[in-house]
Structures are given as C-alpha cells and as structure tokens.
Design an enzyme around this catalytic site. Sequence first.
Site, PDB file in Angstrom:
ATOM      1  CG  ASP A  19      -5.884   6.125  -8.257  1.00 13.91           C
ATOM      2  OD1 ASP A  19      -6.708   6.559  -7.511  1.00 13.91           O
ATOM      3  OD2 ASP A  19      -5.333   6.695  -9.293  1.00 13.91           O
ATOM      4  CE  LYS A 119      -7.358   9.356  -9.078  1.00 16.50           C
ATOM      5  NZ  LYS A 119      -6.776   8.993 -10.263  1.00 16.50           N
ATOM      6  CB  CYS A 168      -3.081   9.272  -9.505  1.00 18.43           C
ATOM      7  SG  CYS A 168      -3.580   8.863 -11.072  1.00 18.43           S
TER       8      CYS A 168
HETATM    9  C1  VGL Z   1      -2.759   6.383 -12.857  1.00 26.55           C
HETATM   10  C2  VGL Z   1      -2.094   6.366 -15.014  1.00 26.55           C
HETATM   11  C3  VGL Z   1      -3.175   6.130 -15.369  1.00 26.55           C
HETATM   12  C4  VGL Z   1      -2.361   6.506 -11.365  1.00 26.55           C
HETATM   13  C5  VGL Z   1      -4.088   6.137 -13.007  1.00 26.55           C
HETATM   14  O1  VGL Z   1      -3.448   6.080 -10.640  1.00 26.55           O
HETATM   15  O2  VGL Z   1      -1.224   6.956 -11.149  1.00 26.55           O
HETATM   16  N1  VGL Z   1      -1.745   6.322 -13.586  1.00 26.55           N
HETATM   17  N2  VGL Z   1      -4.190   6.287 -14.514  1.00 26.55           N
END
Ligand code: VGL
Length: 221
Positions: A19, A119, A168
């Site tokens: 991410d 995702k 994540c």
């Molecule tokens: C994430 C919060 C919401 C992450 C993704 O990538 O850690 N955190 N969506």
Amino acid sequence: MQPDNLHIDTNTTALIVTDIQYDFLPGGALAVEHGDAILDGVAKLMTSGPFRIIVGTQDWHPEGHISFASQHTGIEPFDTLTIHGHEETAWPDHCIQNTRGAELVSDLPWVRVAAIIRKGMDRQADSYSVFRNNWDASGERPRTGLAGYLRERGITTVVLCGLARDVCVFWSAQDAIEAGFATVLAWDLTRAVQPDQDARNRQTLADQGVTIVESKQIFAT
Ligand code: VGL
Ligand code: ZN
C-alpha cells in the site's frame, strides 16, 4: 524473534510491498506520519534485494466503502465501528478507485513487480491483509489467493514492508504466518498510523513468529 543473523534464500523468497499510495503519504487522505521516509529504502530493496519475486498491494475502495466514517451517522474518522460483528476502525475516505490518492507512488520501481493485489474492493467489507479480507457478511474472511500464487511459484518466505505498520502490514504478517510462510518484517521500512502502539504491536508479531529485522540485515544475507 530478532536474529543477529538472518538467512534469506533468494530462490524461495518474495518481497511484498504494501500500500505505498499517495493517500498514505503526508498530505494524503489517510496520511501516515513519515510514511515518505521509507521510500528510498523500499526502492533499494525492490531494486537490489534478494528476492525471486516482488508483489505489490494496492488499497482500492469503491466510493461509499463501508470502512469510511462518512458512511455512518455519528461516527468520526478513527472511531471504532462494528462491521459484521467485528470491531474495526472507521477511516477517512481514502484510496478511492481511479483517484490520484489511490495510485501507487511513482517513485518506486514498479517495473520489477510481478503482480499487484488490489484489496478493499468489496463495498461491504474492509480488507487490511493481502492474504485475506476482513470479515464479510457471511462471517468469513475470504482468501485473496495470494498464498496459493506464491506457493505455486516455490515461495516459502515472505518479506514485508510498506504502510501501514499497524494496519495492513500487521494483518498481512499475521496471515502470512497462518498460511505457513516464514515471515520477515523489515521494521524500518514501515510506519504506523498509531506509532504509540509500536512496542505492543512489535511484541505481538514477534510472539506469533514474525522475524522482525532492520532492512540492512536483509542485504547482509
Ligand atoms: C490501510 C487503513 C485503511 C493500510 C488501508 O494500508 O494500512 N489502513 N486502509
Ligand atoms: Zn483502506
């Protein structure tokens, strides 16, 4: 586990870059403090680390996603929500499909990445881990297929880096262990939404069998 000596077998090891998207960098919709400080190190790991294969992940939500505080009356970002019977965090709107904030940060050498797992695409369920969604309406945590993909490619060890350390990356590390992979976390190449929880989270992961290292140890193997 925090080994002085780490052995990585390039033939059987995958790097998972989690991410690294504009919304998680300073100035983004769900900015992780100092998230940009990991970019150079992640780029170096991607370019010259000892990996057979590199996989990227991308948080990729439809508009109106259930994890957004904006979808729930009386709920502010970072409040706790109950989704399908489980306590989860309400987030600011972030990583909405086809927006700039959802793009992978262009400074990284994505050309080396064999697969990108998106995702959080189910509007009715969140997905932190790259291996399994959070709980959905059926009470399951559906698998993404990544464990099978990696196994078919002969991978037995995964090295994790990226954002966020406590969300994540944290969930992916736990699921990697559960899926049977030797799991290494490059601690210095992650940053947390809630850094005050770092010590506790680090202990939790270590107790579950995650090998926590500094990225320089990965190059030394
Ligand atoms: C994430 C919060 C919401 C992450 C993704 O990538 O850690 N955190 N969506
Ligand atoms: Zn998200």
